[in-house]
Design an enzyme around this catalytic site. Structure first.
Site, PDB file in Angstrom:
ATOM      1  N   ILE A  57      36.019  -2.354  14.948  1.00 50.31           N
ATOM      2  CA  ILE A  57      34.665  -3.005  15.535  1.00 50.31           C
ATOM      3  C   ILE A  57      34.178  -4.205  14.668  1.00 50.31           C
ATOM      4  O   ILE A  57      33.363  -4.884  14.811  1.00 50.31           O
ATOM      5  CB  ILE A  57      33.585  -1.929  15.594  1.00 50.31           C
ATOM      6  N   GLY A  58      35.133  -4.590  13.636  1.00 47.64           N
ATOM      7  CA  GLY A  58      34.772  -5.621  12.716  1.00 47.64           C
ATOM      8  C   GLY A  58      35.812  -5.624  11.562  1.00 47.64           C
ATOM      9  O   GLY A  58      36.857  -4.857  11.530  1.00 47.64           O
ATOM     10  N   GLY A 108      36.110  -6.806   7.627  1.00 45.78           N
ATOM     11  CA  GLY A 108      35.559  -7.265   6.301  1.00 45.78           C
ATOM     12  C   GLY A 108      36.159  -8.098   5.351  1.00 45.78           C
ATOM     13  O   GLY A 108      37.510  -8.309   5.692  1.00 45.78           O
ATOM     14  N   PHE A 155      37.717  -6.784   2.640  1.00 49.13           N
ATOM     15  CA  PHE A 155      39.090  -6.007   2.194  1.00 49.13           C
ATOM     16  C   PHE A 155      39.432  -5.059   3.229  1.00 49.13           C
ATOM     17  O   PHE A 155      40.473  -4.286   2.972  1.00 49.13           O
ATOM     18  CB  PHE A 155      38.427  -4.953   1.076  1.00 49.13           C
ATOM     19  N   GLY A 156      39.299  -5.316   4.335  1.00 48.41           N
ATOM     20  CA  GLY A 156      39.836  -4.358   5.505  1.00 48.41           C
ATOM     21  C   GLY A 156      39.046  -4.360   6.862  1.00 48.41           C
ATOM     22  O   GLY A 156      38.038  -4.874   6.998  1.00 48.41           O
ATOM     23  N   ASN A 157      39.758  -3.587   7.763  1.00 44.43           N
ATOM     24  CA  ASN A 157      39.205  -3.619   9.175  1.00 44.43           C
ATOM     25  C   ASN A 157      38.255  -2.467   9.185  1.00 44.43           C
ATOM     26  O   ASN A 157      38.147  -1.426   8.255  1.00 44.43           O
ATOM     27  CB  ASN A 157      40.495  -3.287  10.206  1.00 44.43           C
ATOM     28  N   VAL A 158      37.275  -2.473  10.231  1.00 40.44           N
ATOM     29  CA  VAL A 158      36.209  -1.613  10.338  1.00 40.44           C
ATOM     30  C   VAL A 158      36.349  -0.875  11.666  1.00 40.44           C
ATOM     31  O   VAL A 158      36.498  -1.627  12.672  1.00 40.44           O
ATOM     32  CB  VAL A 158      34.785  -2.181  10.175  1.00 40.44           C
ATOM     33  N   LYS A 188      35.768   2.048   6.897  1.00 37.17           N
ATOM     34  CA  LYS A 188      36.514   0.717   6.482  1.00 37.17           C
ATOM     35  C   LYS A 188      37.767   1.217   6.091  1.00 37.17           C
ATOM     36  O   LYS A 188      37.790   2.117   5.187  1.00 37.17           O
ATOM     37  CB  LYS A 188      35.505  -0.055   5.542  1.00 37.17           C
ATOM     38  N   ASP A 202      28.360 -13.405  -0.232  1.00 38.78           N
ATOM     39  CA  ASP A 202      28.825 -13.852   1.187  1.00 38.78           C
ATOM     40  C   ASP A 202      27.934 -13.426   2.311  1.00 38.78           C
ATOM     41  O   ASP A 202      28.181 -12.442   3.002  1.00 38.78           O
ATOM     42  CB  ASP A 202      30.161 -12.816   1.362  1.00 38.78           C
TER      43      ASP A 202
END
Length: 681
Positions: free
Chosen positions: A371-372, A374, A376-379, A394, A493
């Site tokens: 779903i997203g 970030g 440092f990684g995928n969510v 995450k 950010d």
């Protein structure tokens, strides 16, 4: 390959090498780099130097007389001297540059630019005739070798005229000069692109400078005859490691100095013989033995060399093995200790999930559950069947021990934060070599998807009350981070894709992967500049110093997005011209038409007075001068109608720090993607 096998390979390689009759040669590295066009990477900008559309500008670009100096330096020092062979490197460089007077008045020309080599990489020289090379108050402090391209007659430095090139060594009184107008009909300040080649051959003790107008169609050919040729030994000045770069200056003039491309290389390091059985001296051409030696038979020589090799190698190899074993053991112990300490911090108030539980809830981290993404990684969307709840998980991209430790350190920031406008961390998992973090699920996703999805469907999901509430909620979260935490948290950010919306469209700030903790009232430290183009404050790009003021700038851009329904960097549908949101709103404000910036999809259904206040707060937060930006606590008070906002100037001010970047310059680099990281000194 195991450590023991690696050591055996090293051992037998060493023995084989030592048993050979020929000595081993070791060469110094020569340097070679090329910039066909420039980016901020690998370069340090000092003073008024700046970057625009891949071209380096050394001085301010103003149509009125101004005094300016700037320097750009290649980040890495270059080795010019090899102590093993007592050899000084030769070097060659070529670059294209343009010097142009923005004012037709010839008296407003000056002062020129220089290519230099120096041990110093952080001193900005004085303007005027000093060409940005040396400080006028300490002219002997900075030692250098430079080729100057001087465009102004300065009697103080014994200049021959206002159009010459010269060789400078530790002084701006040139050792030798040449007028390119007389010999090659080249006017340095013609506004035309000029290519220069500079070659120094240490073996010949000769420096040559070639000059030609740049051919705009084909590759510019190097002239056969140098414009300046000097017999000089530079080895006393090219010692150790030095920096290379360009400097330029003006003094009451309207001259601009641009560097369009650049290549540089060193050569000529002589090979160095390692120690062998016999003493010898290394010369340019031969090896001379000190004493006559009786050469033994091939078999005896081989046995003799093998014995020497074993005698030398065994003790050394044992020490090497012990050192490697100790190094990795200590490193492993430190990482485990650090991870345990951080793990203990995170346990407080948080649930520890099992890997199996999260694997099942995300369907094996299936791509359909993403779903997203970030910093440092995928969510992933995680559905827990037993409890009927939904969370966001995450998954760190960093699988190394160092990466996980760093990720844990970053997350220790958010683990202790509690605020209604922050995405809350619910738990964590550290199994099977993976670090997973569990957050509360935001059903309405990120702000950017809601804000820009509308333009395609025509349906307005965010009405005026939602937008104002988002602006106030985000200000409240940042006020908490900046002023109410034990240590100040700088997010670094802030952008619409990192602002989540709960079921009631309340703003929740997330993704603290780039956040930094600082002590209140302590000076920030320069770091790698990180974040997303379009949201980065100009002083942050220039100096790499993140503060609450850089967060305020990003906040200003975000609330202008919310009010206008436009991205920070966008293109006009018809002309395809790039438009900067802050500049566009400021222009409308200067014309007394600021409300025309409001998102047309709202169809006029908003409080005009409050909308105008929101737009002006956005401009004030995005002020080029960080000192003029309000604190987030003050922004919150303004939006809650507790205090009156301070006035916003009609015309957008120019940047107050020394670098001559405009906001267009800052955002023009964002051509390939969202997030960019630059090395800034």
């Amino acid at each position: 390959m195991s450590l023991s096998r690696k050591l055996l390979v090293i051992f037998f390689t060493w023995i084989t090498a030592l048993s050979m009759s020929k000595p081993i040669f070791v060469s110094s590295d020569n340097m070679n780099f090329t910039f066909k066009s420039f980016t901020i990477r690998n370069l340090t900008f000092l003073g008024d130097s700046h970057l625009r559309n891949g071209v380096v500008g050394l001085t301010r670009e103003l149509g009125v007389p101004d005094t300016s100096s700037g320097t750009v330096i290649y980040n890495n020092p270059i080795r010019f001297y090899d102590p093993d062979s007592n050899t000084t490197a030769s070097f060659s460089t070529h670059f294209s540059f343009t010097v142009q007077n923005l004012n037709p008045d010839p008296t407003s020309a000056g002062d020129g630019l220089a290519f230099f080599l120096s041990h110093d990489n952080d001193t900005l020289g004085s303007p005027g005739g000093y060409l940005g090379l040396v400080n006028s108050s300490q002219p002997m402090k900075n030692r250098f070798v430079a080729i100057e391209f001087d465009t102004k007659l300065d009697p103080h430095f014994n200049d021959p005229n206002g159009n010459h090139i010269g060789l400078d060594v530790d002084s701006l009184n040139s050792i030798s000069t040449s007028d390119p107008l007389l010999s090659s009909q080249i006017d340095l300040k013609s506004g035309k692109s000029i290519t220069s080649w500079i070659d120094y051959k240490n073996d010949l003790r000769l420096l040559n400078v070639f000059l030609s107008y740049t051919d705009p169609v084909t590759t510019t050919k190097k002239p056969e005859k140098p414009l300046l040729s000097v017999n000089i030994d530079l080895s006393p000045f090219l010692n150790g490691e030095m920096y290379v770069g360009f400097s330029g200056s003006t003094e009451g003039s309207t001259e601009i100095h641009l560097i369009e491309n650049w290549s540089f290389k060193t050569s000529g390091f002589l090979p160095v013989r390692s120690k062998s059985n016999h003493l010898h001296n290394v010369s340019d051409s031969s090896v001379v033995n000190d004493d006559p030696v009786v050469i033994p038979s091939k078999k005896r020589r081989h046995r003799h060399n093998l014995a020497i090799g074993l005698g030398i190698s065994c003790p050394v190899l044992i020490c090497l093995a012990l050192f490697v074993f100790g190094y990795f053991t200590l490193k492993k112990w430190k990482s485990v200790k650090a991870e345990k300490e951080l793990k203990t911090e995170l346990i407080t108030g948080l649930r520890e999930f099992s890997y199996k539980e999260l694997y099942t809830a995300t369907k094996g981290f299936h791509s359909s559950r993403v779903i997203g993404r970030g910093a440092f990684g995928n969510v992933y969307r995680a559905m827990f069947v037993s409890s009927g709840t939904i969370s966001a998980v995450k998954r760190s991209r960093h699988n190394s021990t160092e990466g996980k430790t760093e990720f844990l350190a970053e997350l220790s920031i958010i683990a202790c934060l509690r605020h209604k406008n922050l995405v809350q961390l619910q738990g964590w998992c550290n199994e099977k070599g993976e670090l997973l973090l569990v957050y509360e699920f935001m059903p309405n996703g990120s702000l950017d998807k809601i804000l820009y999805q509308e333009s395609q469907t025509g349906a307005v999901a965010l009405d005026w009350s939602h937008r104002l509430n988002i602006a106030i909620g985000l200000a409240s979260a940042l006020s908490y981070l900046h002023h109410e935490c034990e240590q100040q948290v700088v997010h670094r950010d802030i952008k619409t894709s990192n602002i989540m919306l709960d079921i009631n469209f309340n703003a929740r700030l997330g993704d603290f992967g780039l956040a930094r903790l600082t002590e209140h009232d302590k000076s920030p430290v320069s770091t790698l500049t990180a974040g997303t183009m379009g949201y980065l404050a100009p002083e942050y790009l220039q100096y790499g110093t993140a503060t609450e003021k850089t967060d305020a700038f990003s906040y200003g851009v975000v609330i202008l997005e919310v009010a206008c329904g436009r991205r920070p960097i966008d293109k006009e549908p018809e002309s395809q011209k790039t438009v900067n949101l802050v500049d566009w709103v400021w222009r409308l404000h200067s014309e007394g038409r600021v409300l025309e910036a409001v998102d047309e999809r709202l169809k006029g259904e908003f409080d005009e007075e409050m909308m105008k206040k929101l737009l002006l707060v956005g401009l004030k937060c995005a002020h080029p001068d960080s000192n003029e930006r309000p604190s987030m606590r003050r922004v919150l008070q303004i939006l809650n109608n507790e205090i009156e906002p301070s006035p916003v100037p009609k015309m957008k001010p120019t940047l107050s720090f020394s670098c001559g970047l405009s906001l267009d310059d800052i955002v023009s680099e964002d051509e390939e993607g969202d997030s960019i990281v630059y090395v800034v000194s």
